[in-house]
Enzyme design. Sequence first.
Site, PDB file in Angstrom:
ATOM      1  N   GLU A 127     -55.245 -24.458   0.532  1.00 27.21           N
ATOM      2  CA  GLU A 127     -54.660 -25.290   1.587  1.00 27.21           C
ATOM      3  C   GLU A 127     -53.197 -25.619   1.312  1.00 27.21           C
ATOM      4  OE1 GLU A 127     -58.740 -25.100   1.388  1.00 27.21           O
ATOM      5  OE2 GLU A 127     -57.533 -26.145  -0.137  1.00 27.21           O
ATOM      6  N   SER A 181     -52.468  -6.165  -3.707  1.00 26.94           N
ATOM      7  CA  SER A 181     -53.807  -6.098  -4.292  1.00 26.94           C
ATOM      8  C   SER A 181     -54.770  -5.269  -3.456  1.00 26.94           C
ATOM      9  CB  SER A 181     -54.384  -7.509  -4.515  1.00 26.94           C
ATOM     10  OG  SER A 181     -53.594  -8.235  -5.416  1.00 26.94           O
ATOM     11  N   TYR A 208     -60.390  -4.131  -8.865  1.00 22.66           N
ATOM     12  CA  TYR A 208     -60.695  -5.335  -9.641  1.00 22.66           C
ATOM     13  C   TYR A 208     -62.167  -5.526  -9.997  1.00 22.66           C
ATOM     14  CZ  TYR A 208     -55.939  -6.689  -8.497  1.00 22.66           C
ATOM     15  OH  TYR A 208     -54.580  -6.706  -8.384  1.00 22.66           O
ATOM     16  N   ARG A 244     -43.035  -3.463 -10.862  1.00 23.18           N
ATOM     17  CA  ARG A 244     -43.832  -2.249 -11.044  1.00 23.18           C
ATOM     18  C   ARG A 244     -43.590  -1.367  -9.825  1.00 23.18           C
ATOM     19  NH1 ARG A 244     -49.008  -3.632  -9.962  1.00 23.18           N
ATOM     20  NH2 ARG A 244     -48.956  -2.355  -8.092  1.00 23.18           N
ATOM     21  N   ASP A 246     -44.765   1.988  -7.792  1.00 25.41           N
ATOM     22  CA  ASP A 246     -45.907   2.890  -7.620  1.00 25.41           C
ATOM     23  C   ASP A 246     -45.463   4.150  -6.879  1.00 25.41           C
ATOM     24  OD1 ASP A 246     -47.242   0.762  -8.721  1.00 25.41           O
ATOM     25  OD2 ASP A 246     -48.196   0.127  -6.855  1.00 25.41           O
ATOM     26  N   GLU A 263     -44.829   1.971  -3.178  1.00 28.48           N
ATOM     27  CA  GLU A 263     -44.328   0.615  -2.990  1.00 28.48           C
ATOM     28  C   GLU A 263     -43.791   0.070  -4.297  1.00 28.48           C
ATOM     29  OE1 GLU A 263     -47.935  -1.202  -1.502  1.00 28.48           O
ATOM     30  OE2 GLU A 263     -48.282  -2.180  -3.433  1.00 28.48           O
ATOM     31  N   ASN A 295     -43.670  -3.575  -6.547  1.00 27.11           N
ATOM     32  CA  ASN A 295     -44.347  -4.861  -6.696  1.00 27.11           C
ATOM     33  C   ASN A 295     -43.469  -5.751  -7.566  1.00 27.11           C
ATOM     34  OD1 ASN A 295     -46.169  -6.965  -7.524  1.00 27.11           O
ATOM     35  ND2 ASN A 295     -47.868  -5.633  -6.936  1.00 27.11           N
ATOM     36  N   GLY A 297     -49.483  -7.754 -11.431  1.00 27.40           N
ATOM     37  CA  GLY A 297     -50.559  -8.517 -12.048  1.00 27.40           C
ATOM     38  C   GLY A 297     -50.474  -8.515 -13.570  1.00 27.40           C
TER      39      GLY A 297
END
Length: 381
Positions: A57, A213, A285, A323, A325, A338, A340, A344
């Site tokens: 929220e 992700s 993941y 990073r 890709d 792309e 990033n 992560g």
Amino acid sequence: MSIEQTSPNRPDRKPRVALVFGGRSSEHAISVSTAGSVLRAIDRDKYDVLPIGITHEGRWALTSDEPARMAITDGKLPDVAHVAEGVDGQVALPAAPGNREVVLTEPGSAPKALGEVDVVFPLLHGPWGEDGTLQGLLELSGVPYVGNGVLASAAGMDKEFAKRILASHGLDVGRYTIVRPREWESEAGRAAVRERAAELGLPLFVKPCRAGSSIGITKVKDLADLDAAIEEARRHDPKLIIEAGVTGREIECGVLEFEDGPRASVAGEVLVGEGYDFYDFEAKYIDSSEVQIPAKLTAEQLAEIQRQAVEAFEALGCEGLARVDFFLLEDGTWMINEINTMPGFTPISAFPKMWEASGVTYPELIDRLLGTALRRSTGLR
């Protein structure tokens, strides 16, 4: 490779790091998992740590320093609400330059000072955190922070503008079309989108334009499924990108800022587990996909991906880390998928693993990122 640090404001004490994680985006759980990994690895002899979670929220909450509760366990995703200390307290970062005091307010109680912070480590992924919004807040507050600034964060998050900038530097970004919110709301606009998508050929990848992700992505093998794929992506972002599918190997490369400029890590190759069409959220993941580090590349191929990764980093004006890709296409050329700007740091994340294979351990990686942030000024630079 460890760098000695002291607080720039109080040289008699260790730097205090505010770890900010969670957030309002659909990548909330990945951010929490990332924060847990960083909490485990950060050198407590060198840094004091203040973990701050942002709920779905948008409430900023003081959280417990319990990394085990932040992990993805048996497919169950973590949440800031599970580690927040109290359900009503709100944490406020400094509101103006020169004030580094963090304050906790709770209903019916006087505001409580939590002490000064020297640097913020924003571990948020996706909109409302990785996209320049939090970075802008920290710039206004005059608080140093890890990673990319406002422009690089915003451009890196928006796949359209990242591709535009990278293409302007002569880097191959593949064929794509953008679906803007207003266009999809009219029948004429929908027809135009379907026509442009058909011209790209099959398969297609329909993605939220400002998400990561692998959330909300659909591989479309039949144009009859295009509308449903668009509606799925629109659940995460009203602006979409449709990309032409390519045949090639998925290779990733990390970039890290050193004193003499950015350097690229060894590369890693995404090996998607059986039963998956592509590297989606579950494959990444939850299930059995992995990143092979180092990727099996020739010396020439590695040198080229490292060169292009650094070029992409500098093209977007990145700072700290990123990073990049790629696809290694069948003809031997490279195409950027792309970039990033806050990769992560979970136990399975490629970025820290690629740097470990390059000679920088996880704790050293965190130390270097914090050291770079502490030496960097806020504002125009």
